[in-house]
Enzyme design. Structure first.
Site, PDB file in Angstrom:
ATOM      1  N   TRP A  88     -22.880  18.949  15.559  1.00 20.27           N
ATOM      2  CA  TRP A  88     -23.373  17.703  14.959  1.00 20.27           C
ATOM      3  C   TRP A  88     -22.329  17.238  13.947  1.00 20.27           C
ATOM      4  O   TRP A  88     -22.108  17.885  12.932  1.00 20.27           O
ATOM      5  CB  TRP A  88     -24.719  17.921  14.268  1.00 20.27           C
ATOM      6  CG  TRP A  88     -25.873  17.932  15.221  1.00 20.27           C
ATOM      7  CD1 TRP A  88     -26.419  19.008  15.842  1.00 20.27           C
ATOM      8  CD2 TRP A  88     -26.613  16.797  15.662  1.00 20.27           C
ATOM      9  NE1 TRP A  88     -27.451  18.632  16.654  1.00 20.27           N
ATOM     10  CE2 TRP A  88     -27.608  17.272  16.567  1.00 20.27           C
ATOM     11  CE3 TRP A  88     -26.555  15.434  15.403  1.00 20.27           C
ATOM     12  CZ2 TRP A  88     -28.514  16.429  17.188  1.00 20.27           C
ATOM     13  CZ3 TRP A  88     -27.465  14.575  16.023  1.00 20.27           C
ATOM     14  CH2 TRP A  88     -28.425  15.085  16.910  1.00 20.27           C
TER      15      TRP A  88
ATOM     16  N   CYS B  31       0.821  -1.218   0.000  1.00 21.73           N
ATOM     17  CA  CYS B  31       0.000   0.000   0.000  1.00 21.73           C
ATOM     18  C   CYS B  31       0.851   1.262   0.000  1.00 21.73           C
ATOM     19  O   CYS B  31       0.390   2.329  -0.414  1.00 21.73           O
ATOM     20  CB  CYS B  31      -0.918   0.018   1.222  1.00 21.73           C
ATOM     21  SG  CYS B  31      -2.004  -1.414   1.349  1.00 21.73           S
TER      22      CYS B  31
ATOM     23  N   ASP C 160      -4.619 -11.726   0.182  1.00 26.92           N
ATOM     24  CA  ASP C 160      -5.241 -11.328  -1.088  1.00 26.92           C
ATOM     25  C   ASP C 160      -5.652 -12.501  -1.972  1.00 26.92           C
ATOM     26  O   ASP C 160      -6.208 -12.288  -3.049  1.00 26.92           O
ATOM     27  CB  ASP C 160      -4.284 -10.433  -1.883  1.00 26.92           C
ATOM     28  CG  ASP C 160      -4.086  -9.082  -1.226  1.00 26.92           C
ATOM     29  OD1 ASP C 160      -4.741  -8.817  -0.208  1.00 26.92           O
ATOM     30  OD2 ASP C 160      -3.267  -8.294  -1.736  1.00 26.92           O
TER      31      ASP C 160
END
Length: 464
Positions: free
Chosen positions: A447, A54, A296
């Site tokens: 919020w 990654c 994978d």
């Protein structure tokens, strides 16, 4: 050809694949059982172990300065823990009945059989390389291993010009496009989909499209690559679609990956509809009590849809390895499944998703409501507040949360973890509105954007 066996009746665990799942399994098994109880042999056909695939785009782009920064544990560190790690050795056959594997030394070609009592298959994935003219030409690269990254950097250093074409606009394609921009290349992304990031719904992918163009990346959507055109010396010079040609001094194939399961298939082991190995909750290959698989090369259960899915991510691979190593080492652990969480970025634009997209929900027959809200990463009056778009799917009638997608600037992506927990707990959007999330103006509006979306979704479910 030679044959090797265990030492004086000691059980032998053989691991095929030396990256995240395989070496996590080997390391965990070693924690539970010492060398006198369990011999561990691991085969890896490449030069490296336990590395972060990654991280390769960030190494190529210069954010990570050195290749070795991506290596979590070296071969020498594994061997110091009494794991017999054999690099540049490719397993070419699994003899399930005979409980042995055939391995070939990549450099010398020498072959030998190694017996096992327990087997772990962690063969990973292979980049999709379309069968089109020119895809094997010099200057055309997949990006899956550290060797791939090193080869790409070599091509970038030798490139005659500064034009790059990326084929595909998924995670790897988008991240590689940014890396090449950082390297000073002119970048074109050719994408067969309606918008980049097909892991998002198209309306959210459109936000990514705009951000990529803002970086100077040329996006070509709805285009099918027909061939890679080559120069007189055989190197890549352009990418051709049905309607145009895009000049290139380097071509990156970012089309995605498929499970590397040819070895397992030849051995008669069960594969799913996506081509990945099928396992039980303990990560044992179905129908085989002494064979495990992870990473994978396997399919996993999606806890939201209830169906098997192929999700090749390092987070899952490491968890699979821990579960496998615990079970192979005599303990007990399970991997229940995933909700499909992933994050990425294009420069300062953060991209996140978890759960189901609209087409995923349609495919499994779920009826749903969708809401999309615009909010900010911090209190609107606080310096640095940036816009954020949140899309939420909720099941019609029940209000069960089905999925969330988020696109925004700083502080956007990791908010998806709130939704990932809610999905795992099978919460409704109404229950989510009462979540006691942290608040202070530098971190969030009163919020939180995820809760704003949950409130709006609750109202829409009630009205449906």
């Amino acid at each position: 050809m030679t044959m090797s066996g265990g030492r004086g009746g000691t059980e032998r665990l053989v691991v095929i694949g030396g990256d995240a799942a395989g070496m996590s399994a080997a390391s965990q098994a070693r924690r539970l059982k010492g060398p006198g109880e369990l011999e561990i042999v691991a085969f890896e056909r490449g030069h490296f172990t336990s590395f972060s695939a990654c991280g390769i785009p960030y190494w190529v782009g210069g954010d990570v300065p050195e290749r070795d920064d991506l290596i979590a544990r070296t071969p020498e560190e594994h061997r110091a823990r009494d794991i017999d790690l054999r690099l540049r050795t490719e397993v070419t056959e699994i003899d399930v009945a005979g409980q042995r594997v055939r391995a070939r030394d990549v450099d010398s070609g020498a072959e030998s059989w190694t017996s096992y009592d327990k087997l772990v298959i962690a063969t990973g994935a292979r980049p999709v390389r379309p069968e089109l003219p020119g895809t094997d030409a010099p200057g055309v690269h997949g990006v899956q291993t550290l060797d791939d990254g090193q080869a790409l950097l070599g091509t970038l250093a030798r490139a005659r010009g500064r034009r790059a074409v990326v084929v595909g606009a998924g995670y790897i394609g988008v991240e590689m496009a940014e890396a090449l921009i950082n390297r000073g290349f002119e970048v074109t992304v050719v994408n067969r989909g309606e918008e980049p990031m097909s892991t998002l719904d198209p309306d959210m992918g459109r936000l990514v499209h705009r951000a990529m163009e803002g970086l100077g990346i040329t996006m070509v959507n709805g285009a099918e690559v027909t061939k890679i055109l080559t120069a007189a010396d055989g190197t890549a010079r352009a990418v051709a679609t049905q309607h145009a040609e895009y000049p290139a001094d380097v071509v990156i194939l970012g089309i995605g990956v498929r499970p590397e399961t040819a070895l397992a298939e030849a051995a008669g082991l069960p594969l799913g509809t996506h081509g990945g190995l099928l396992t039980d909750l303990a990560m044992r290959v179905r129908g085989h009590s002494n064979i495990w698989a992870g990473g994978d090369c396997v399919e996993v259960l999606n806890l939201v849809s209830g169906q098997e899915q192929y999700v090749p991510l390092g987070t899952h691979a490491n968890k699979h390895g821990q579960v496998i190593g615990t079970n192979a080492g005599g303990g007990y652990a399970t991997f229940p499944g995933v909700v499909g969480t992933a994050v990425s970025k294009v420069c300062d634009l953060e991209i996140a998703r978890t759960g189901l997209r609209e087409k995923d929900a349609d495919r499994v027959g779920l009826r749903y409501e969708t809401v999309t809200i615009e909010s900010t990463s911090r209190a609107g009056y606080y310096p640095g507040a940036s816009p954020m778009t949140v899309k939420m799917l909720a099941e019609r009638r029940t209000g069960r949360l089905l999925g969330v997608q988020i696109v925004g600037r700083e502080g956007a992506a990791k908010r998806v973890d709130i939704a990932a927990v809610a999905l795992t707990a099978q919460m409704t959007v109404e229950q989510m509105t009462a979540l006691d999330l942290g608040y202070a103006p530098p971190f969030s509006p009163v919020w939180d954007p995820v809760l704003v979306a949950a409130r709006k979704a609750t109202a829409k479910v009630r009205a449906s």
